[in-house]
Design a protein around this motif. Sequence first.
Motif, mmCIF file in Angstrom:
data_model
loop_
_atom_site.group_PDB
_atom_site.id
_atom_site.type_symbol
_atom_site.label_atom_id
_atom_site.label_comp_id
_atom_site.label_asym_id
_atom_site.label_seq_id
_atom_site.Cartn_x
_atom_site.Cartn_y
_atom_site.Cartn_z
ATOM 1 N N THR A 5 -12.470 17.890 26.727
ATOM 2 C CA THR A 5 -11.827 19.206 26.777
ATOM 3 C C THR A 5 -10.927 19.413 25.561
ATOM 4 O OG1 THR A 5 -11.880 19.124 29.188
ATOM 5 C CG2 THR A 5 -10.415 20.735 28.192
ATOM 6 N N LYS A 6 -10.193 18.383 25.194
ATOM 7 C CA LYS A 6 -9.308 18.482 24.023
ATOM 8 C C LYS A 6 -10.118 18.758 22.755
ATOM 9 C CE LYS A 6 -5.806 15.319 25.794
ATOM 10 N NZ LYS A 6 -5.197 13.990 25.633
ATOM 11 N N TYR A 7 -11.216 18.055 22.596
ATOM 12 C CA TYR A 7 -12.037 18.242 21.398
ATOM 13 C C TYR A 7 -12.681 19.624 21.380
ATOM 14 C CZ TYR A 7 -11.474 13.174 21.057
ATOM 15 O OH TYR A 7 -10.954 11.908 20.970
ATOM 16 N N LEU A 8 -13.089 20.088 22.563
ATOM 17 C CA LEU A 8 -13.665 21.423 22.662
ATOM 18 C C LEU A 8 -12.617 22.486 22.311
ATOM 19 C CD1 LEU A 8 -16.191 23.017 23.294
ATOM 20 C CD2 LEU A 8 -15.520 23.025 25.701
ATOM 21 N N LEU A 9 -11.393 22.291 22.766
ATOM 22 C CA LEU A 9 -10.309 23.212 22.413
ATOM 23 C C LEU A 9 -10.032 23.191 20.908
ATOM 24 C CD1 LEU A 9 -7.800 22.745 25.374
ATOM 25 C CD2 LEU A 9 -9.184 24.763 24.843
ATOM 26 N N ALA A 10 -10.129 22.008 20.296
ATOM 27 C CA ALA A 10 -9.944 21.916 18.847
ATOM 28 C C ALA A 10 -11.020 22.713 18.111
ATOM 29 C CB ALA A 10 -9.965 20.450 18.399
ATOM 30 N N VAL A 11 -12.256 22.641 18.590
ATOM 31 C CA VAL A 11 -13.348 23.405 17.975
ATOM 32 C C VAL A 11 -13.066 24.903 18.105
ATOM 33 C CG1 VAL A 11 -15.795 24.012 18.153
ATOM 34 C CG2 VAL A 11 -15.097 21.614 18.241
ATOM 35 N N VAL A 12 -12.668 25.337 19.297
ATOM 36 C CA VAL A 12 -12.391 26.762 19.529
ATOM 37 C C VAL A 12 -11.214 27.224 18.670
ATOM 38 C CG1 VAL A 12 -11.643 28.439 21.255
ATOM 39 C CG2 VAL A 12 -13.409 26.775 21.830
ATOM 40 N N ALA A 137 -11.704 25.425 9.188
ATOM 41 C CA ALA A 137 -12.936 24.666 8.962
ATOM 42 C C ALA A 137 -12.714 23.180 9.227
ATOM 43 C CB ALA A 137 -13.443 24.885 7.536
ATOM 44 N N GLY A 138 -11.586 22.658 8.757
ATOM 45 C CA GLY A 138 -11.283 21.241 8.982
ATOM 46 C C GLY A 138 -11.111 20.915 10.457
ATOM 47 N N LEU A 139 -10.384 21.775 11.178
ATOM 48 C CA LEU A 139 -10.172 21.559 12.604
ATOM 49 C C LEU A 139 -11.483 21.673 13.382
ATOM 50 C CD1 LEU A 139 -8.081 20.990 14.792
ATOM 51 C CD2 LEU A 139 -7.631 23.446 14.912
ATOM 52 N N THR A 140 -12.305 22.649 13.008
ATOM 53 C CA THR A 140 -13.614 22.810 13.653
ATOM 54 C C THR A 140 -14.478 21.577 13.428
ATOM 55 O OG1 THR A 140 -13.536 25.208 13.399
ATOM 56 C CG2 THR A 140 -15.701 24.233 13.756
ATOM 57 N N LEU A 141 -14.543 21.119 12.194
ATOM 58 C CA LEU A 141 -15.359 19.950 11.871
ATOM 59 C C LEU A 141 -14.854 18.701 12.592
ATOM 60 C CD1 LEU A 141 -17.688 18.754 10.239
ATOM 61 C CD2 LEU A 141 -16.085 18.390 8.358
ATOM 62 N N ALA A 142 -13.537 18.471 12.540
ATOM 63 C CA ALA A 142 -12.971 17.289 13.208
ATOM 64 C C ALA A 142 -13.196 17.356 14.717
ATOM 65 C CB ALA A 142 -11.483 17.180 12.895
ATOM 66 N N GLY A 143 -12.996 18.533 15.298
ATOM 67 C CA GLY A 143 -13.219 18.692 16.734
ATOM 68 C C GLY A 143 -14.668 18.491 17.111
ATOM 69 N N PHE A 144 -15.569 19.030 16.291
ATOM 70 C CA PHE A 144 -17.000 18.900 16.571
ATOM 71 C C PHE A 144 -17.450 17.440 16.474
ATOM 72 C CE2 PHE A 144 -21.487 18.985 15.286
ATOM 73 C CZ PHE A 144 -22.026 19.630 16.394
ATOM 74 N N ARG A 149 -18.974 12.548 19.326
ATOM 75 C CA ARG A 149 -18.782 11.107 19.587
ATOM 76 C C ARG A 149 -18.422 10.864 21.049
ATOM 77 N NH1 ARG A 149 -15.448 9.104 14.241
ATOM 78 N NH2 ARG A 149 -17.246 9.073 12.853
ATOM 79 N N ALA A 150 -17.561 11.703 21.607
ATOM 80 C CA ALA A 150 -17.155 11.539 23.006
ATOM 81 C C ALA A 150 -18.327 11.751 23.948
ATOM 82 C CB ALA A 150 -16.019 12.513 23.344
ATOM 83 N N LEU A 151 -19.159 12.746 23.660
ATOM 84 C CA LEU A 151 -20.317 12.999 24.513
ATOM 85 C C LEU A 151 -21.332 11.858 24.432
ATOM 86 C CD1 LEU A 151 -20.828 16.829 23.932
ATOM 87 C CD2 LEU A 151 -19.933 15.696 25.983
ATOM 88 N N ILE A 152 -21.533 11.308 23.229
ATOM 89 C CA ILE A 152 -22.445 10.163 23.062
ATOM 90 C C ILE A 152 -21.898 8.950 23.818
ATOM 91 C CG2 ILE A 152 -23.332 8.487 21.395
ATOM 92 C CD1 ILE A 152 -23.594 10.882 19.409
ATOM 93 N N ALA A 153 -20.588 8.710 23.718
ATOM 94 C CA ALA A 153 -19.970 7.582 24.416
ATOM 95 C C ALA A 153 -20.091 7.752 25.930
ATOM 96 C CB ALA A 153 -18.509 7.445 24.008
ATOM 97 N N ASP A 154 -19.893 8.988 26.421
ATOM 98 C CA ASP A 154 -20.034 9.250 27.859
ATOM 99 C C ASP A 154 -21.451 8.959 28.328
ATOM 100 O OD1 ASP A 154 -17.416 9.989 28.083
ATOM 101 O OD2 ASP A 154 -17.791 12.155 28.171
ATOM 102 N N ARG A 155 -22.442 9.381 27.559
ATOM 103 C CA ARG A 155 -23.855 9.136 27.925
ATOM 104 C C ARG A 155 -24.166 7.646 27.935
ATOM 105 N NH1 ARG A 155 -28.306 13.323 26.700
ATOM 106 N NH2 ARG A 155 -27.280 15.174 27.475
ATOM 107 N N GLN A 156 -23.610 6.919 26.958
ATOM 108 C CA GLN A 156 -23.859 5.480 26.901
ATOM 109 C C GLN A 156 -23.225 4.777 28.093
ATOM 110 O OE1 GLN A 156 -22.449 4.447 22.979
ATOM 111 N NE2 GLN A 156 -24.459 4.864 22.027
ATOM 112 N N ARG A 157 -22.047 5.230 28.497
ATOM 113 C CA ARG A 157 -21.392 4.640 29.658
ATOM 114 C C ARG A 157 -22.182 4.916 30.939
ATOM 115 N NH1 ARG A 157 -16.565 5.898 27.002
ATOM 116 N NH2 ARG A 157 -16.450 7.955 27.946
#
Length: 160
Positions: A5-12, A137-144, A149-157
């Motif tokens: 959620t935090k990363y998604l908010l950073a993207v938005v 742009a920097g915040l969008t890129l970092a958030g994305f 990475r978080a979504l990939i880690a969740d899937r791996q778990r």
Amino acid sequence: MNDTTKYLLAVVAGLALLWFGYSDYQTQEERLENAVEIDATVLETDIDRRSSSGSGSSYYPVVEFEYTYEGETYTSSNIDAADSRTSESSRSSAQSVVNEYPEGEAVTAYLDPAEPDEAFLETDRSWGPYLFALIGAGLTLAGFVSLTRALIADRQREGV
């Protein structure tokens, strides 16, 4: 609030800043392209100091001026054509901007006839729109990247 959620908010938030920077850039370019010279009188000058806990103080030069366009009298405090206000890092830098516009002095201002209430004093391009777009742009890129990475880690778990 979880990390996703935090990363998604950073993207938005980044996209919002990016949009504001782009919109302000467009406004600035349109005003400069359509600018007509007008006579104005400086009414008042000041320096607006804003403090923040992390980065110290910022100083905003304020120059209020009055002008008449097509029989209507207006006041404005726009130094440049962009909507975003740019700050100075020191009080002396802000004071040097204010010193260019003594109170009571006749000055040349500029306006876009489509927006007669938004006159401005300087035709130099402000770096404000670029800064907002760059931060966005920097915040969008970092958030994305972090979100991915978080979504990939969740899937791996989950073993997917």
